[in-house]
Design a protein around this motif. Structure first.
Motif, PDB file in Angstrom:
ATOM      1  N   SER A 143      20.995  72.737  51.415  1.00  0.00           N
ATOM      2  CA  SER A 143      21.700  73.568  50.455  1.00  0.00           C
ATOM      3  C   SER A 143      22.763  72.808  49.665  1.00  0.00           C
ATOM      4  O   SER A 143      23.402  73.392  48.787  1.00  0.00           O
ATOM      5  N   GLY A 144      22.999  71.535  49.980  1.00  0.00           N
ATOM      6  CA  GLY A 144      23.995  70.757  49.246  1.00  0.00           C
ATOM      7  C   GLY A 144      25.389  70.852  49.805  1.00  0.00           C
ATOM      8  O   GLY A 144      26.363  70.573  49.096  1.00  0.00           O
ATOM      9  N   ILE A 145      25.512  71.233  51.076  1.00  0.00           N
ATOM     10  CA  ILE A 145      26.823  71.322  51.726  1.00  0.00           C
ATOM     11  C   ILE A 145      27.185  69.963  52.293  1.00  0.00           C
ATOM     12  O   ILE A 145      26.437  69.380  53.080  1.00  0.00           O
ATOM     13  N   ARG A 146      28.328  69.452  51.907  1.00  0.00           N
ATOM     14  CA  ARG A 146      28.735  68.100  52.306  1.00  0.00           C
ATOM     15  C   ARG A 146      29.361  68.059  53.696  1.00  0.00           C
ATOM     16  O   ARG A 146      29.175  67.110  54.449  1.00  0.00           O
ATOM     17  N   MET A 147      30.136  69.088  54.044  1.00  0.00           N
ATOM     18  CA  MET A 147      30.939  69.019  55.262  1.00  0.00           C
ATOM     19  C   MET A 147      30.962  70.369  55.975  1.00  0.00           C
ATOM     20  O   MET A 147      31.021  71.421  55.331  1.00  0.00           O
ATOM     21  N   ILE A 148      30.905  70.321  57.301  1.00  0.00           N
ATOM     22  CA  ILE A 148      31.017  71.514  58.144  1.00  0.00           C
ATOM     23  C   ILE A 148      32.308  71.402  58.951  1.00  0.00           C
ATOM     24  O   ILE A 148      32.551  70.382  59.611  1.00  0.00           O
TER      25      ILE A 148
END
Length: 823
Positions: A143-148
């Motif tokens: 989904s293009g999420i860089r950081m959790i």
């Protein structure tokens, strides 16, 4: 038994079994498909045989049925559903099992993810199944999420000084390795302290051990990290409701520990729940901004409040920039590490209207954060998560996507690479925001112009006027929306409008369409490369407060003695280095109170990796009598670095009696609280309340509660001649018989917008207390209607509330005097 009876029994058994059967996705990532491409989504069947035939219906974001069919039975009794879906969010329903699941049809993210787009995962705590965890990590990557953002139970990972348990029953290590494998960075965070370090409320007492501990943690997990956030919401109960001067020493210790071992990772400080200037100012005065790379905060307010909120944090940073190294506070990156909108607790998936409301607010807050120059935005929260009466999850109980996650994935796809360029000018009053983003041309990609149009109102038939050439319009989930000459569809409350490449030529004067001098643009321009933090000092100062003498609160220390007298302040000096250090304390003058130490200039020598206590004395009597509060300024230098000034700033407040308190102000006027006709009941649920007067109290409130919330805040109508914009605050003399949080509200007309005292006014101990309420200190009440302009308009206030939140079944609050005051 007859054949007929046997057949009837078999039919009954099958009906019960079919009813008990439940589906779940064979793999979470199968619920994310490429649009307009045939995909087979596989479902496991649990609790019984699958219904035959396994019929399904597919609905789009607006709940319109767009497809139906029958699944086919595959190996091991699984069900396969072939789906070819248009771009956007969908729900697939299996009527036989009464289940719905989310399916997102968006292109998979290609290339490096952008730093801005992040999510609060809390997978370490909220998801127990390893396969589900790893599936969510893969979905984040897609989904293009860089950081959790993750949670670490510090005490479990290091249960003893000489023992590290990286896995624990929570499988911390497995999750972080999965994140590293799939290229999703972890923002590490913990808000507990190992018992063996000792505790100052929630914080570790031994800062030498804390620094060494985080060196070990970094040595193990640095490859998975994109940052370390120091604590969670230290301004409220997660920090023991202590002042910021107790939080900052921990941040300094971790900063030095990382520096000493050359761990190059962004250190994030703050993580505050509220924009409380007393806590924030104390944090800055004690050096937080010089030991972190970014400042983080949380918000659960509404989207239209974001601009004002970011502005308040920027104002705070600007105010303290001169005291930071290289004025680095001025350009300090802002991270929003929690930002959500819940739905009602209970079902495995929310009703569509609640789901859409959550999606709209989370996404528009992300758009606003982007426009206001926020560096990173963490939507809250990734997995299914029930808290009190709410559910904050962006996934359902089976870990399939809700509208909120689909809309966030679409926001990432739409905004990536876009720079805020101003607001689109529009005459349609239904449009509350129209943020314009430009994306320069890149290798193989043309320059693009996108306007995010926000009405904040969901209406399946809604459209708004639009007077510029449009290439396409997409809904909040990415599905195509209709448009025509002079109009665009806007059913979701938010629409993405991609302008035609020739729009500038078509409108003639682009400047007439765009306002580039917006409040958001002034904030966006502060977004720049941050000034690197300087090498941290190995010397850290911490106040060892005596709870018999002072009561610590997030805003400072309440001196218990009335009247206040001399204060003996014990300061613990930590030396985090491997060399002994000598520290010279300077005698100072505190605000309205002089330092009078028995040893005017103590110069302790602290052994390596150790600490020494020194005691200083302040005379608090005059300061409390005259101002009610003061700051103790304690500064020191070290022989090895005499130019580096160490400072500890402690905020104290105390009480004077009614008359001396009023003497601090130029003017005061008593409010007629004895007039019962001015009071209107306001109590939670089925609670009951009674108001009267006594010889001691001009106004007495008796409240009785049942189950559920226990709050009571009756309304007091101000006299016509009293205009609060002509005054600075209120002074109250009150007592509360049982434990409670006594607060005051100010209400802007009949709008439902309320501003509240950020902290309890008095100690609820059955004794009379005097408190000063300055209007500038009030904060918006997030439990009430959001304020469109984000500021307290005193000229609109005609009602105030005096009341309490309590856990008691019944309680009594009395007020002998209430006055408006002017400075």
């Amino acid at each position: 038994m007859s054949r007929h009876g046997a057949a009837g029994s078999w039919v009954l058994w099958f009906a019960v079994a079919a009813q008990a059967a439940e589906f779940r996705p064979a793999a979470i990532e199968q619920c994310f498909v490429a649009p307009d491409t045939l995909a087979v989504v596989r479902w496991k069947v649990e609790g019984g045989p699958p219904p035959s035939p396994p019929r399904y219906v597919v609905r789009d974001y607006a709940e319109k049925a767009i497809a139906s069919g029958e699944g086919r039975v595959a190996e091991a009794g699984a069900i396969e559903t072939p789906l070819e879906l248009p771009q956007g969010f969908h729900e697939i329903e299996f009527p036989a099992t009464n289940q719905r699941f989310g399916v997102v049809a968006l292109p998979a993210w290609q290339g490096p993810a952008e730093e801005f787009f992040a999510i609060d995962g809390a997978l370490s705590w909220l998801v127990r199944d390893d396969a589900t965890r790893e599936g969510l990590v893969r979905v984040a990557k897609r989904s293009g999420i860089r950081m959790i953002r993750e949670r670490l139970t510090w005490g479990a990972v290091q249960p003893k000084p000489d023992r590290n348990d990286w896995e624990t029953p929570s499988r911390f290590d497995t999750l972080r390795r999965a994140c590293a494998t799939h290229g999703v960075e972890v923002l590490e965070m913990a808000h507990d302290a190992p018992a063996w370090m000792g505790r100052v409320e929630k914080y570790p007492q031994d800062l030498v051990a804390a620094a060494r501990s985080w060196q070990a943690i970094a040595g193990h997990w640095r490859p998975a990290w994109g940052g370390v956030e120091v604590w969670n919401e230290p301004d409220i109960f997660f920090g023991g409701n202590l002042p910021a001067d107790q939080y900052v020493p921990l941040a300094k210790a971790i900063a030095y520990g990382m520096f000493e071992k050359r761990v190059d990772v962004p250190l994030v400080g703050g993580a505050v729940a509220h924009c409380n200037r007393e806590f924030l100012d104390a944090a800055a005065e004690n050096g937080l901004l010089d030991c972190v790379d970014a400042f983080s905060f949380h918000t659960y307010g509404r989207a239209m409040e974001m601009e004002g909120l970011v502005a308040r944090y920027r104002e705070w940073l600007q105010a303290h920039a001169p005291s930071t190294s290289g004025h680095r506070g001025e350009r300090m990156p802002l991270w929003i590490t929690e930002c959500g909108r819940p739905w009602k607790k209970g079902p495995p998936r929310p009703p569509a209207d609640q789901d859409a409301e959550s999606a709209l607010d989370i996404v528009m807050k992300g758009v606003e954060a982007r426009a206001c120059g926020v560096a990173r935005y963490f939507a809250f929260v990734y997995p299914f998560y029930e808290e009190n009466e709410n559910n904050f999850g962006m996934m359902d109980r089976r870990a399939t996507p809700l509208r909120s996650f689909a809309a966030y994935a679409q926001m990432i796809r739409a905004l990536h690479g876009g720079a805020y360029a101003g607001d689109w000018k529009t005459a349609d009053r239904a449009i509350r925001r129209a943020r314009w983003f430009t994306r320069p041309a890149g290798p193989g990609t043309p320059a693009r112009d996108l306007v995010v149009v926000y009405t904040g109102r969901r209406d399946a038939n809604a459209s708004v006027r639009w007077d510029a050439p449009v290439e396409r319009v997409e809904g909040i989930d990415g599905r195509r929306l209709p448009h025509g000459p002079g109009w665009i569809g806007a059913p979701d409350g938010l629409a993405y409008v991609w302008l035609a490449t020739d729009w500038r030529q078509a409108v003639g004067s682009p400047e007439s369409k765009v306002d580039s001098n917006t409040a958001a643009m002034r904030l966006y321009r502060l977004k720049a490369d941050p000034v690197p933090r300087r090498a941290p000092s190995p010397i850290v100062l911490r106040y060892l407060y005596d709870p018999a003498v002072v009561e610590p609160k997030s805003e400072g220390y309440r001196i218990k003695a009335k009247p206040a007298g001399a204060l003996a302040l014990t300061i613990r000096v930590f030396n985090l280095s491997d060399e002994k250090r000598t520290v010279s304390f300077a005698t100072n003058r505190a605000a309205e109170g002089a330092l009078a130490s028995a040893d005017k200039n103590p110069t302790p020598t602290i052994p390596p990796k150790s600490s020494v206590d020194v005691t200083l004395e302040f005379d608090a009597a005059r300061a409390i009598a005259r101002e009610g509060r003061f700051k103790a300024l304690i500064s020191a230098t070290t022989g090895s670095s005499p130019s580096t000034k160490l400072q500890l700033v402690l905020r104290f407040f105390g009480e004077a009696e009614w008359a001396p308190t009023l003497q601090r102000f130029k003017h005061w006027a008593a409010l007629p609280i004895r007039e019962m006709s001015r009071w209107t009941p306001n109590i939670a649920g089925k609670g009951t309340m009674q108001m009267d007067s006594t010889p001691e109290a001009a106004w007495r409130l008796k409240a009785m509660f049942g189950e559920g919330d226990r709050w009571v805040y009756p309304f007091f109508q101000l006299p016509d001649q009293v205009r609060l914009n002509q005054h600075a605050g209120l002074v109250i003399r009150a007592r509360c018989q049982k434990p409670a949080e006594v607060r005051v509200f100010l209400w802007e007309g009949d709008s439902g917008v309320g501003y509240i005292t950020p902290h309890p006014l008095i100690a609820a101990d059955g004794q009379w207390h005097v408190a000063v309420i300055r209007f500038r200190d009030l904060v918006p009440s997030i439990a009430n209607r959001p304020d469109a302009n984000g500021r307290l308009d005193l000229e609109l206030v005609r009602r105030v509330s005096v009341g309490m939140n309590t856990r008691q079944a019944e309680n009594t609050l009395e007020v002998s005097d209430l006055a408006v005051v002017s400075e």
